[in-house]
Design an enzyme around this catalytic site. Structure first.
Site, PDB file in Angstrom:
ATOM      1  N   LYS A  93       2.121   0.898  16.036  1.00  0.00           N
ATOM      2  CA  LYS A  93       3.353   0.875  15.238  1.00  0.00           C
ATOM      3  C   LYS A  93       3.495   2.123  14.353  1.00  0.00           C
ATOM      4  O   LYS A  93       4.584   2.623  14.119  1.00  0.00           O
ATOM      5  CB  LYS A  93       3.353  -0.384  14.370  1.00  0.00           C
ATOM      6  CG  LYS A  93       4.593  -0.553  13.510  1.00  0.00           C
ATOM      7  CD  LYS A  93       4.524  -1.832  12.688  1.00  0.00           C
ATOM      8  CE  LYS A  93       5.710  -1.991  11.772  1.00  0.00           C
ATOM      9  NZ  LYS A  93       5.563  -3.114  10.846  1.00  0.00           N
ATOM     10  N   GLN A  94       2.382   2.578  13.828  1.00  0.00           N
ATOM     11  CA  GLN A  94       2.435   3.685  12.864  1.00  0.00           C
ATOM     12  C   GLN A  94       1.054   4.330  12.790  1.00  0.00           C
ATOM     13  O   GLN A  94       0.079   3.765  13.288  1.00  0.00           O
ATOM     14  CB  GLN A  94       2.831   3.159  11.493  1.00  0.00           C
ATOM     15  CG  GLN A  94       1.822   2.204  10.887  1.00  0.00           C
ATOM     16  CD  GLN A  94       2.428   1.350   9.785  1.00  0.00           C
ATOM     17  OE1 GLN A  94       3.009   0.305  10.051  1.00  0.00           O
ATOM     18  NE2 GLN A  94       2.283   1.784   8.556  1.00  0.00           N
ATOM     19  N   GLU A 100       0.421  -2.671  12.805  1.00  0.00           N
ATOM     20  CA  GLU A 100       0.594  -4.131  12.741  1.00  0.00           C
ATOM     21  C   GLU A 100       0.938  -4.778  14.086  1.00  0.00           C
ATOM     22  O   GLU A 100       1.156  -5.980  14.142  1.00  0.00           O
ATOM     23  CB  GLU A 100       1.658  -4.473  11.685  1.00  0.00           C
ATOM     24  CG  GLU A 100       1.194  -4.079  10.290  1.00  0.00           C
ATOM     25  CD  GLU A 100       2.270  -4.225   9.216  1.00  0.00           C
ATOM     26  OE1 GLU A 100       3.445  -4.419   9.583  1.00  0.00           O
ATOM     27  OE2 GLU A 100       1.921  -4.117   8.027  1.00  0.00           O
ATOM     28  N   TRP A 124       0.837  -1.214   0.000  1.00  0.00           N
ATOM     29  CA  TRP A 124       0.000   0.000   0.000  1.00  0.00           C
ATOM     30  C   TRP A 124       0.867   1.258   0.000  1.00  0.00           C
ATOM     31  O   TRP A 124       0.403   2.336  -0.313  1.00  0.00           O
ATOM     32  CB  TRP A 124      -0.970   0.002   1.192  1.00  0.00           C
ATOM     33  CG  TRP A 124      -0.345   0.300   2.546  1.00  0.00           C
ATOM     34  CD1 TRP A 124       0.786  -0.261   3.064  1.00  0.00           C
ATOM     35  CD2 TRP A 124      -0.821   1.221   3.533  1.00  0.00           C
ATOM     36  NE1 TRP A 124       1.029   0.234   4.322  1.00  0.00           N
ATOM     37  CE2 TRP A 124       0.058   1.149   4.640  1.00  0.00           C
ATOM     38  CE3 TRP A 124      -1.915   2.091   3.604  1.00  0.00           C
ATOM     39  CZ2 TRP A 124      -0.116   1.921   5.799  1.00  0.00           C
ATOM     40  CZ3 TRP A 124      -2.077   2.849   4.757  1.00  0.00           C
ATOM     41  CH2 TRP A 124      -1.193   2.761   5.839  1.00  0.00           C
ATOM     42  N   ASP A 125       2.150   1.092   0.340  1.00  0.00           N
ATOM     43  CA  ASP A 125       3.105   2.197   0.292  1.00  0.00           C
ATOM     44  C   ASP A 125       2.963   2.955  -1.028  1.00  0.00           C
ATOM     45  O   ASP A 125       3.066   4.178  -1.085  1.00  0.00           O
ATOM     46  CB  ASP A 125       4.555   1.672   0.336  1.00  0.00           C
ATOM     47  CG  ASP A 125       4.861   0.794   1.520  1.00  0.00           C
ATOM     48  OD1 ASP A 125       3.972   0.036   1.936  1.00  0.00           O
ATOM     49  OD2 ASP A 125       5.996   0.846   2.026  1.00  0.00           O
TER      50      ASP A 125
HETATM   51  C1  BGC Z   1       4.765  -1.365   7.531  1.00  0.00           C
HETATM   52  C2  BGC Z   1       3.776  -1.441   6.403  1.00  0.00           C
HETATM   53  C3  BGC Z   1       4.504  -1.250   5.090  1.00  0.00           C
HETATM   54  C4  BGC Z   1       5.655  -2.225   4.946  1.00  0.00           C
HETATM   55  C5  BGC Z   1       6.481  -1.987   3.707  1.00  0.00           C
HETATM   56  C6  BGC Z   1       5.852  -2.388   7.309  1.00  0.00           C
HETATM   57  O1  BGC Z   1       6.803  -2.297   8.327  1.00  0.00           O
HETATM   58  O2  BGC Z   1       4.129  -1.605   8.767  1.00  0.00           O
HETATM   59  O3  BGC Z   1       2.779  -0.449   6.549  1.00  0.00           O
HETATM   60  O4  BGC Z   1       3.620  -1.414   4.048  1.00  0.00           O
HETATM   61  O5  BGC Z   1       6.499  -2.111   6.081  1.00  0.00           O
HETATM   62  O6  BGC Z   1       7.074  -0.739   3.730  1.00  0.00           O
END
Ligand code: BGC
Length: 746
Positions: free
Chosen positions: A578-579, A470, A329-330
């Site tokens: 986490k984010q 996550e 999704w990035d």
């Molecule tokens: C993040 C995801 C991201 C992925 C790739 C993961 O650590 O939590 O949101 O899509 O890294 O960058």
């Protein structure tokens, strides 16, 4: 010198870091920046060329290396690891996309050996790599140059020590003027052909060596102390997924490049980059540091610009093997807005890649018991789910961490529909919508309609998912996921409505079998989709989140290492996130919230976010700038701008953080410049950081090129191309005529 980045001092431990930040690429090819004079196992990626890999399903292939060189003077090798180094300087010029290297070592036989090179991965001749170098012997004798195509390159697997080799050598061939190697990926899907030729203008002898590590052209010549000798190495790297012969076409491209010669190739390359920079022009007056970091990030982002729709932008670019070259999704949420506004035709390719994989997404939905199209959390060249279900944690491979994102991180399907809509609103690309976009929107809505479950107390619920945060797996009713699913369902219903007025669209709806009843059911589900509760205005991230152990962190820290072990090992039992998650949703669907609600959620979630993912900071920064939290916004902007240059996450060696680079641009565009589309109107409401005098940038909006110069209390805007355009600046509407700059003040 805003385009020049210099680094000096050789350290073998840091080579992998430099390998990433000095990568050169053109969307097709990526050549990592490890110095050519030392052997390296890593280094060449071709966008779209993947191979089967244990654990990871498919991973981007580390192709044979065609930039390595070995130099010997009177039999003594130039060796950075054993000789005393007098000078080791590297300079990346991001304006022209060239990497320069200067080296001088002391020889054990006495005297010195100097070396200078310019490396180019050609902008428009996508398969061409050029290395022009000069050798300065500090004593007379015989100079030997080995110019190999190395076939000993491998991919690091789940640990550096464990590697996978993704190709077998089919053949080496030597010609009067070139060497050629052809390899095939282990799964037989791709063949890669590499040709190389070293042009030497003075008297020399040449012979060819083949061994298990590859094939090489070897040159010997007599050299005199104090003189300079120049060489140009041309290489072509190409691939096919068909049965066609590639040796002849590759050799022809090599000869064409060689005939054109360095000066012509360099001129073409420079022109290519001038064009890119002219489209992506950004200036920040009053903050050189910020501007440099931004340009560096945009450079790497532009180097990954996909050449066609066979593959989209990946998480770590053509720069490395992190995340196996998978698309997340990035791409749609973090990187695509930059392309949409600056290179809309590239954003289109990125979305067409998703369309091309719609059948795989349909199969994925079916396999999981759903309807419509379910996009994989991680996607590679074939569009099937490529997330590893588990990754071993030791050398025996017996112990493994289970990875649930592939099975549960379903929001990606709505994120792609969101990106389709955003792209369409921004570009007005009707052709895209008709050929690709609508079908994606309908099929993704169908997925959500089958993904929900009706609960008599709550309404439609979505259970067992992972949101952007996550740390918490198998959760029910993730705020982010349910809100995005609702958005996706309503979007599809609205498009069916609009199709009634649009013949082409109604044909698409009909072909997809979408009926009024189905759209009605989408509306009904959307209306009754369960959204987690609010407490004092704060949205609960998922059912039960508010009951977890509370723990807060310094918002300026990054990652988990700073946490005490008892927290770090039990993150899922805490409220730590986490984010950006609830906040990411409020960013994407901002029109559904008032500022006070956004502020409350921001104030609550920020101290509970570890930013262990680099995707987090851009979202927080944009919202911080809207809320007037200038210090936070600026701090995150600078961290994003230097994330890889300063190796802030310690994993730059695995590739460039492209989502952060795209997010950085969004902080500038959506946050500081305050650009938005409201209804149908482009709106500008600046929030420039302290000390920034002016931001000048260009972008495209529905056929017009927009030139902006933004100050705190003044916006100068001009359109070129396109028609008249109505925009809103500082809450006042104004009409723009092409070519006439309008200045608006608060
Ligand atoms: C993040 C995801 C991201 C992925 C790739 C993961 O650590 O939590 O949101 O899509 O890294 O960058």
């Amino acid at each position: 010198m805003r385009y020049r980045f210099s680094f000096d001092g050789y350290s073998p431990e840091e080579e992998a870091f430099y390998g990433t930040i000095l990568t050169l690429g053109n969307g097709y090819l990526g050549i990592r920046g490890e110095v050519e004079l030392e052997p390296s196992l890593y280094g060449t990626t071709i966008a779209g060329v993947y191979d089967y890999a244990p654990y990871f399903y498919r991973e981007i292939v580390n192709a044979p290396r065609a930039v390595g060189l070995r130099l010997f003077l009177n039999g003594e090798p130039l060796s950075l690891s054993t000789q005393r180094i007098r000078r080791y300087e590297r300079e990346l010029d991001i304006g022209e996309a060239v990497l320069r290297t200067e080296v001088e070592v002391e020889l054990q036989q006495g005297g010195t050996l100097g070396y200078e090179s310019v490396r180019i991965v050609h902008g428009s001749r996508k398969e061409v790599v050029i290395l022009k170098f000069r050798v300065k012997p500090g004593r007379s004798g015989t100079l030997t140059i080995i110019s190999p195509i190395n076939t000993d390159t491998v991919n690091p697997l789940y640990r550096e020590e464990i590697t996978a080799k993704h190709y077998r050598v089919k053949r080496h061939s030597s010609h009067d003027d070139a060497i050629y190697t052809e390899v095939e990926t282990t799964d037989g899907r791709y063949r890669i052909g590499i040709a190389s030729s070293l042009a030497v203008s003075c008297r020399h002898s040449r012979f060819i060596v083949k061994n298990t590590d590859g094939i090489a052209e070897v040159f010997q010549l007599d050299v005199e102390e104090g003189k300079e000798y120049e060489f140009i190495r041309y290489a072509v790297i190409s691939y096919t997924s068909g049965k066609d012969d590639i040796e002849q076409p590759v050799l022809k491209k090599l000869r064409d490049a060689k005939n054109a010669g360095f000066d012509v190739l360099y001129r073409e390359h420079r022109e290519y980059w001038q064009e890119l920079w002219s489209a992506a022009e950004v200036r920040i007056l009053g903050d050189e540091e910020a501007e440099k970091g931004l340009l560096f990030s945009l450079f790497h982002l532009m180097q990954c610009m996909p050449v066609d729709s066979r593959i989209s932008l990946t998480a770590r670019g053509i720069h490395g093997f992190g995340y196996r070259g998978h698309v997340f999704w990035d791409t749609e949420i973090y990187a695509l807005p930059f392309f949409m506004a600056v290179f809309p035709e590239k954003a289109r390719e990125m979305l067409v890649y998703r369309y091309n994989n719609l059948d795989a997404a349909r199969e994925n939905a079916r396999a999981n018991g759903y309807r419509g199209a379910q996009f994989p959390w991680e996607s590679a060249d074939d569009g099937y789910e490529a997330t590893p279900p588990a990754i071993p944690t030791d050398m025996t491979g017996k112990n493994a961490i289970r990875i649930y994102t592939g099975e549960e991180e379903h929001h990606i399907t709505a994120d792609i529909a969101y990106a389709v809509e955003l792209y369409y609103r921004f570009t007005g690309d009707n052709d895209f919508m008709e050929k690709y976009g609508l079908e994606i929107i309908f099929e993704t809505a169908r997925f959500w309609a089958s993904r929900v479950r009706y609960d008599k107390d709550k309404g439609y619920v979505i259970e067992k998912v992972i949101g952007p945060d996550e740390y918490h797996e198998h959760v029910n009713n993730s705020f982010f996921t349910n809100m995005m699913a609702r958005y996706n369902l309503l979007l599809a219903a609205r498009y069916l409505e609009l199709s009634k007025e649009n013949e082409a669209w109604s044909r698409v709806a009909e072909a997809a079998g979408v009926t009024e009843e189905e759209a009605e059911s989408w509306r009904k589900i959307a209306e009754k989709i369960y959204i987690p509760r609010q407490m004092d205005g704060i949205w609960e991230e998922f059912d039960g989140y508010f009951e977890l152990l509370d723990y807060t962190v310094d918002p300026y820290g990054l990652g988990e290492e700073r946490l005490p072990a008892e927290i770090r090992e039990h993150l899922s039992r805490t409220k730590l996130v986490k984010q950006a998650d609830v906040i990411a949703l409020q960013y994407l669907l901002k029109e559904q919230f008032d500022t006070e609600n956004i502020r409350k959620n921001f104030d609550y979630y920020l101290p509970r976010t570890t930013h262990a993912s680099s995707l987090s900071m851009p979202t927080y920064a944009i919202i911080a700038s809207w809320l007037g939290y200038d210090d936070i916004a600026y701090n995150y902007f600078m961290k994003c701008a230097y994330i890889d240059l300063h190796n802030l996450y310690g994993n730059t060696k695995d590739g460039f953080h492209l989502a952060t680079a795209g997010g950085l641009w969004q902080i500038l565009f959506r946050g500081f410049c305050g650009v938005d589309i409201s209804g149908d109107i482009l709106e500008i409401r600046p929030n420039l950081p302290q000390g920034w005098e002016e931001v000048a940038l260009r972008f495209r909006f529905r056929g017009s090129r927009i030139h902006l110069r933004i100050r705190k209390d003044r916006v100068a805007v001009k359109i070129t191309g396109g028609k008249k355009l109505k925009i809103r600046v500082f809450n006042e509407e104004t009409n723009l005529e092409p070519e006439k700059e309008v200045i608006l003040e608060v």
